[in-house]
Motif scaffolding. Structure first.
Motif, PDB file in Angstrom:
ATOM      1  N   ARG A 235      -9.990 -38.686 -50.409  1.00 54.39           N
ATOM      2  CA  ARG A 235      -8.880 -37.798 -50.083  1.00 54.39           C
ATOM      3  C   ARG A 235      -9.433 -36.392 -49.848  1.00 54.39           C
TER       4      ARG A 235
ATOM      5  N   GLU B 281      -9.462 -41.278 -54.858  1.00 56.45           N
ATOM      6  CA  GLU B 281      -8.120 -41.276 -55.446  1.00 56.45           C
ATOM      7  C   GLU B 281      -8.170 -41.396 -56.960  1.00 56.45           C
TER       8      GLU B 281
ATOM      9  N   SER C 226       2.331 -36.270 -56.104  1.00 57.05           N
ATOM     10  CA  SER C 226       1.121 -36.782 -56.742  1.00 57.05           C
ATOM     11  C   SER C 226      -0.061 -36.427 -55.863  1.00 57.05           C
TER      12      SER C 226
ATOM     13  N   SER D 188      -2.546 -38.238 -54.752  1.00 57.39           N
ATOM     14  CA  SER D 188      -2.884 -39.233 -53.732  1.00 57.39           C
ATOM     15  C   SER D 188      -1.954 -39.166 -52.531  1.00 57.39           C
ATOM     16  N   SER D 189      -0.686 -38.806 -52.774  1.00 56.40           N
ATOM     17  CA  SER D 189       0.268 -38.740 -51.658  1.00 56.40           C
ATOM     18  C   SER D 189       0.271 -37.382 -50.976  1.00 56.40           C
ATOM     19  N   SER D 190      -0.242 -36.343 -51.681  1.00 58.75           N
ATOM     20  CA  SER D 190      -0.197 -34.991 -51.121  1.00 58.75           C
ATOM     21  C   SER D 190      -1.395 -34.679 -50.251  1.00 58.75           C
TER      22      SER D 190
END
Length: 836
Positions: free
Chosen positions: A24, A34, A62, A64-66
């Motif tokens: 990421r 992650e 979170s 991982s999603s950001s």
């Protein structure tokens, strides 16, 4: 050609792959997997730090999603890996944070370590807690009386407590010599003086002190030792001990006016009870490996309930008196033994006397092998004390005669028949005991006679003496069989207090070692400059005055080889750091200059702001121009105006804190106002940038934290104390620590958003702070610069006041640079302190 390794996560070192180790991308451009993102600690809500560059990044839901996937790294990794990668095992190690990297420099200071300070600081009694009631300071070994002025509880494990108005005894343990006659600039702190004396002691002395401190906490029949106190008048460090109201055993038990041919039953019972309690105390001391060596009547005292205690302050005083007497020549020794020893009823065992004589170079022929001082020595001394209680003054007269013979024989130089003289004394003592005790107490007489044997190994242990005395109180047929729980073996030697370093010192002082540093400075070193902290620790600091401003100094900044200073005189001066002369003056302001900063970029800049909201940007390289290259103007507000603080974030933004309660971010590229940050309820008085965070302090008593990436708020510190507002006047930040200076003289230390330490350092407002490594300089209204050492041990933050520099004006600005401390004052002078 070597095979190229696939890219891997910088934290867990696992190769990137689809599934669990997906890379990421953080806003700073660095990537991590992650799994590691989920394990990163969050210093503030919805934030994390890059493990590579430590930049603070924000995320929404979170991590991982950001943050987006790094498709390029993932593709490259899949091409280079010949085999599929197994799911990564999560490593339980915390990712490296910004606070874990090593500092680029290290000061040298006083020799003691933080561990040494932590060990002893719990025994430091506050400066204003003790009042010395006796004003004569003639002898090193005298006990002084004092009283406690305020309740105090030590931070030791056992928690010794001093109560207000409680009487205490004070015993000198060392003198503080700072060697600062050449330099009166620096004054050591109260704590440093005590630690310096303790550190300057020999290791054996400190071991004795630790033993005494621990014993007073563990054994209930030993007078308490509360800790150490420094008296600024005579420069001595005192050990503070419990002061018993009792006049001691001398007047409480024995009355010379009541001389009888025989001791009656009631007196013998009382004698037995007191003797048993003294045996119990000695038994406990011996089990702890501590031997007194010789006993005096005044070593034992009674508490309020009539129980016998041993007073260690009087024990040390007795030991020093004995050693002082033995240091005199043989001509004076005979008189000294009578006046200093026997008149004070101090009984020295034969092996102890041999030890003391031989230590001073006097040879005694004992006719027997030499016996080492051990627990039996205390048994002998206690038996003498009991014999004196039974016999009275006749026992002292016979002992004086015996000692006279020993000294006279030793002075003849023909060899002293020590054993023969001792045998004569034993026979006379036996006769006196038999006369006073009669036939009813023959077992007691015989047992005391055994305790007075010349041969140390023939003396019974103190527990056997206790059993003998118990029979005076409880007849054997009525005894329930109670005995001391632990048996003390005769061969136990242990550590002897009277022969130890604490009693041997007598009038010695730490003349060769001061503060743990060898005093070998000579005239040739006076011109050698060194680190100011090192100089402060050795008491060798000099100062240079830089004059040129016409009003109070308001700010200092260093960059490009120059020192920049701002003042109420509307000018910014440029000083050479080579010879500390003024090389230029910027004259673009029409009002008081309140703050300035240096920008180290492709084009070095000096930026200053005044109290009318005008920002001047100067080119900070030679040759200098008098006019600024750019002027910026804050929007004026008739209620609030003026810039109070400045800070920069690299070469991207200039931040201003103003009287209108706002923070403003100005672009350093096009000099436009980028954004405005609100939240404070009063003047923004101080700004600082550290580790991707902008800290802003205000007169409203709070510090607000802002993200440098998007200028959004992160946290508010001190908001819960709004009921008792103390304005924030200065900030210092280093790694994850934030130090906040308040107008009430307090410094608060925050770790992320957690308050970990609060300490009162000044009498009045603290206007400026400067932190480098573990050293914190603070200055303010009380015209004093204080130096604190900050130590981080795990999650614990500890501080130690090292000392202070007394100045002749209010301190308004501080900055440390390359081993020198630059100080701006309200009297228009800039001072440069350096070590020599």
């Amino acid at each position: 050609m070597d095979q190229v390794e696939p890219p891997e996560c910088p934290v867990c070192l696992q190769p990137y792959a689809a599934g669990f180790t997906v890379p990421r991308v953080l806003p700073c451009g660095h990537s991590t997997c992650e799994a590691c993102l989920k394990q990163f600690p969050n210093p503030f809500p919805h934030t994390l730090r890059c493990p590579v560059c430590t930049l603070l990044s924000k995320f929404s839901n979170s991590p991982s999603s950001s943050f987006p996937k790094n498709i390029d790294l993932l593709h490259l990794s899949s091409l280079l890996q010949e085999l599929p990668v197994k799911p990564k095992t999560v490593i339980s190690q915390s990712p490296p944070l910004a606070g874990n990297h090593s500092l680029p420099f290290e000061f040298s200071s006083k020799s003691w370590s933080h561990e040494f300070y932590s060990k002893w600081k719990k025994w430091i009694i506050p400066r204003d807690s003790i009042l010395l009631e006796k004003s004569t300071f003639e002898t090193f070994d005298e006990i002084f009386d004092g009283k406690d002025l305020g309740s105090f509880e030590s931070s030791s494990e056992m928690g010794c407590v001093l109560r207000e108005e409680e009487k205490v005894g004070l015993v000198k343990v060392g003198i503080f010599l700072d060697g600062s006659d050449e330099s009166k600039l620096f004054s050591y702190s109260y704590e440093s003086r005590i630690i310096s004396v303790l550190y300057g002691m020999r290791e054996k002395e400190r071991i004795e002190l630790v033993s005494i401190l621990n014993l007073s906490s563990r054994i209930c029949r030993v007078g308490e030792v509360y800790g150490f106190w420094y008296n600024e008048n005579d420069r001595f460090v005192y050990m503070v001990c419990e002061n018993f109201k009792s006049t001691g055993l001398l007047k409480s038990v024995h009355n010379e006016e009541e001389v009888e041919e025989r001791l009656n039953c009631d007196k013998m019972i009382g004698f037995g009870i007191v003797g048993m309690e003294m045996c119990e105390i000695l038994s406990c001391l011996h089990l702890e490996g501590l031997i007194i060596g010789c006993l005096g009547v005044n070593c034992f005292v009674f508490n309020d309930f009539g129980r016998v205690y041993v007073d260690f302050s009087k024990v040390l005083n007795m030991g020093r008196r004995v050693n002082k007497v033995m240091k005199r020549g043989l001509k004076d020794l005979e008189v000294s033994l009578k006046t200093e020893i026997l008149e004070n009823l101090v009984f020295i065992s034969p092996e102890m006397l041999l030890e003391l004589f031989q230590k001073e170079g006097f040879e005694l022929d004992s006719g027997k092998s030499r016996y080492e001082v051990g627990s039996g020595s205390d048994v002998w001394s206690l038996a003498c004390l009991l014999a004196w209680l039974i016999i009275g003054s006749s026992f002292i007269e016979e002992t004086a005669t015996y000692l006279d013979c020993v000294v006279n024989a030793a002075s003849d130089g023909k060899g002293c028949p020590y054993f023969s003289l001792y045998k004569v004394w034993m026979e006379k003592t036996e006769a006196l005991l038999g006369h006073r005790l009669g036939s009813e107490y023959v077992p007691l007489k015989e047992f005391l006679f055994r305790c007075l044997e010349f041969n140390l190994s023939n003396r019974p242990p103190v527990t056997e003496l206790w059993k003998c005395l118990r029979e005076l109180v409880i007849k054997p047929k009525f005894d329930c069989g109670v005995s001391l729980k632990l048996e003390v073996k005769k061969e136990i030697k242990g550590h002897c207090v009277v022969l130890g370093d604490l009693c041997q010192r007598v009038e010695e002082t730490n003349k060769e070692v001061i503060d743990g540093l060898p005093q070998n400075y000579d005239n040739g070193r006076a011109n050698v400059r060194r680190d100011v902290v090192e100089g402060l620790s050795g008491g060798h600091v000099e100062c240079i005055d830089m004059k040129g401003h016409l009003d109070c100094i308001t700010g200092l900044a260093i960059g490009g080889g120059f020192l920049f200073s701002s003042s109420f005189d509307k000018r910014v001066h440029v000083w050479s750091l080579q010879d500390f002369t003024r090389v230029h003056t910027f004259k673009g302001h029409e009002h008081k200059v309140m703050a300035l900063v240096f920008v180290d970029g492709g084009q070095p800049l000096c930026i200053s702001g005044d109290n009318e909201g005008v920002i001047c940007i100067w080119e900070a390289c030679f040759p200098f121009d008098e006019e600024p290259i750019k002027k910026l103007y804050e929007q004026k507000d008739w209620r609030y105006s003026g810039i109070h603080a400045l800070a920069v974030s690299g070469t991207e933004y200039l931040y201003t804190g103003s009287g209108d309660k706002l923070l403003k971010a100005w672009s350093l590229q096009d000099h436009t106002l980028s954004c405005t940050m609100s939240g404070h309820k009063s003047v923004v008085s101080s700004l600082i940038v550290c580790n991707g965070i902008l800290y802003s302090g205000s007169w409203d008593g709070t510090v607000r934290l802002w993200s440098l990436s998007d200028h959004s708020p992160l946290a508010v510190l001190g908001e819960e104390t709004l009921g008792n507002v103390t304005s924030v006047l200065a900030l210092a930040a280093d790694n994850n620590l934030l130090l906040v200076a308040h107008e009430n003289g307090c410094i608060k230390i925050w770790h992320n958003d957690l308050l970990v330490k609060s300490l009162k350092t000044h009498n009045g407002a603290v206007f400026s702070t400067s932190k480098k490594g573990r050293w914190l300089f603070t200055g303010g209204w009380d015209k004093t610069i204080n130096l604190q050492e900050i130590s981080e041990v795990g999650d614990q933050i500890d501080t130690m006041p090292v000392g202070s520099i007394a100045c002749d004006s209010v301190i308004t600005a501080l900055i440390y640079w390359q081993e020198k401390l630059f100080v701006g004052q309200s009297d228009r002078v800039i001072k440069v302190y350096y070590g020599v």
